[in-house]
Design an enzyme around this catalytic site. Structure first.
Site, mmCIF file in Angstrom:
data_model
loop_
_atom_site.group_PDB
_atom_site.id
_atom_site.type_symbol
_atom_site.label_atom_id
_atom_site.label_comp_id
_atom_site.label_asym_id
_atom_site.label_seq_id
_atom_site.Cartn_x
_atom_site.Cartn_y
_atom_site.Cartn_z
ATOM 1 N N HIS A 201 5.106 0.331 -0.927
ATOM 2 C CA HIS A 201 5.753 -0.146 -0.354
ATOM 3 C C HIS A 201 4.788 -1.505 0.699
ATOM 4 O O HIS A 201 3.171 -1.755 0.272
ATOM 5 C CB HIS A 201 6.498 0.657 1.192
ATOM 6 N N HIS B 162 3.746 -4.864 3.962
ATOM 7 C CA HIS B 162 3.588 -5.060 5.189
ATOM 8 C C HIS B 162 3.738 -6.489 5.399
ATOM 9 O O HIS B 162 2.914 -7.117 4.313
ATOM 10 C CB HIS B 162 2.430 -3.673 6.456
ATOM 11 N N GLU C 231 1.064 -3.770 12.156
ATOM 12 C CA GLU C 231 1.166 -2.899 10.595
ATOM 13 C C GLU C 231 2.814 -3.511 11.062
ATOM 14 O O GLU C 231 3.533 -3.807 9.523
ATOM 15 C CB GLU C 231 1.093 -2.108 10.377
ATOM 16 N N HIS D 135 0.752 -1.177 -0.088
ATOM 17 C CA HIS D 135 0.043 0.504 -0.159
ATOM 18 C C HIS D 135 1.096 1.235 0.287
ATOM 19 O O HIS D 135 1.865 1.217 0.221
ATOM 20 C CB HIS D 135 -1.013 -0.138 1.337
ATOM 21 N N CYS E 36 5.948 6.275 4.364
ATOM 22 C CA CYS E 36 4.761 5.934 4.420
ATOM 23 C C CYS E 36 4.212 6.156 2.359
ATOM 24 O O CYS E 36 2.727 5.703 2.352
ATOM 25 C CB CYS E 36 3.759 5.214 4.816
ATOM 26 N N HIS F 9 -1.637 -10.533 -0.168
ATOM 27 C CA HIS F 9 -1.006 -10.145 -1.732
ATOM 28 C C HIS F 9 -1.264 -9.632 -2.534
ATOM 29 O O HIS F 9 -1.757 -9.658 -3.694
ATOM 30 C CB HIS F 9 -0.428 -11.593 -1.814
#
Length: 157
Positions: free
Chosen positions: A54, A56, A141, A41, A50, A94
């Site tokens: 990137h 997580h 996160e 995201h 952010c 994913h």
């Protein structure tokens, strides 16, 4: 040495224990189930790291409460997993969250409320679980940073 003992007699229903004895109490209880997913995201209107695309490895923890049935079960952990797999994870794992979630900034704070709403909606639709409700959802996160939605906040505000 370890105190292991092989069971001599496997308890049998209606012989060693009666069906009326399976339910031990009439109290509300909470069960918890945890899942992980990987997703990408980026954030809008944000001037930190952010803002760039990137990913997580997120961790989600559900706290679900209710009253036990005649067997002493409130909800099967497998039922929670089925809801997660069929109604929630398909939008997250994913995935590029900016595409698969409703239009929002994909912050942990926004996502945890969406996840809470999806689980609560699924539990309401499933009439086999009476008086079962989501008490909280915690979305990590990173291993040390999470957002949380709680029932009392979701129902009042």
């Amino acid at each position: 040495m370890y105190g292991f003992k092989i069971v001599d007699h496997l308890q049998k229903i209606d012989e060693d224990i009666q069906r009326t004895q399976l339910k031990y109490h009439a109290k509300r209880v909470l069960v918890s189930k945890e899942f992980t997913f990987d997703a990408a995201h980026h954030l809008h209107c944000y001037d930190g790291k952010c803002k760039n695309l990137h990913g997580h490895t997120y961790r989600v923890i559900f706290g679900i409460s209710g009253y036990t049935d005649e067997r002493g079960l409130m909800i099967d952990f497998g039922d929670i997993k089925t809801i997660w797999k069929e109604k929630i994870e398909i939008y997250l794992d994913h995935r590029y969250l900016n595409e698969t979630l409703p239009l929002m900034n994909t912050t942990a704070e926004n996502m945890v409320v969406w996840i809470y709403e999806k689980m609560a909606e699924a539990l309401l639709e499933d009439h086999s679980h009476k008086n079962v409700r989501v008490e909280f959802v915690r979305l990590y996160e990173t291993p040390t940073s999470y957002a949380e939605a709680r029932r009392e906040w979701m129902e009042v505000e």
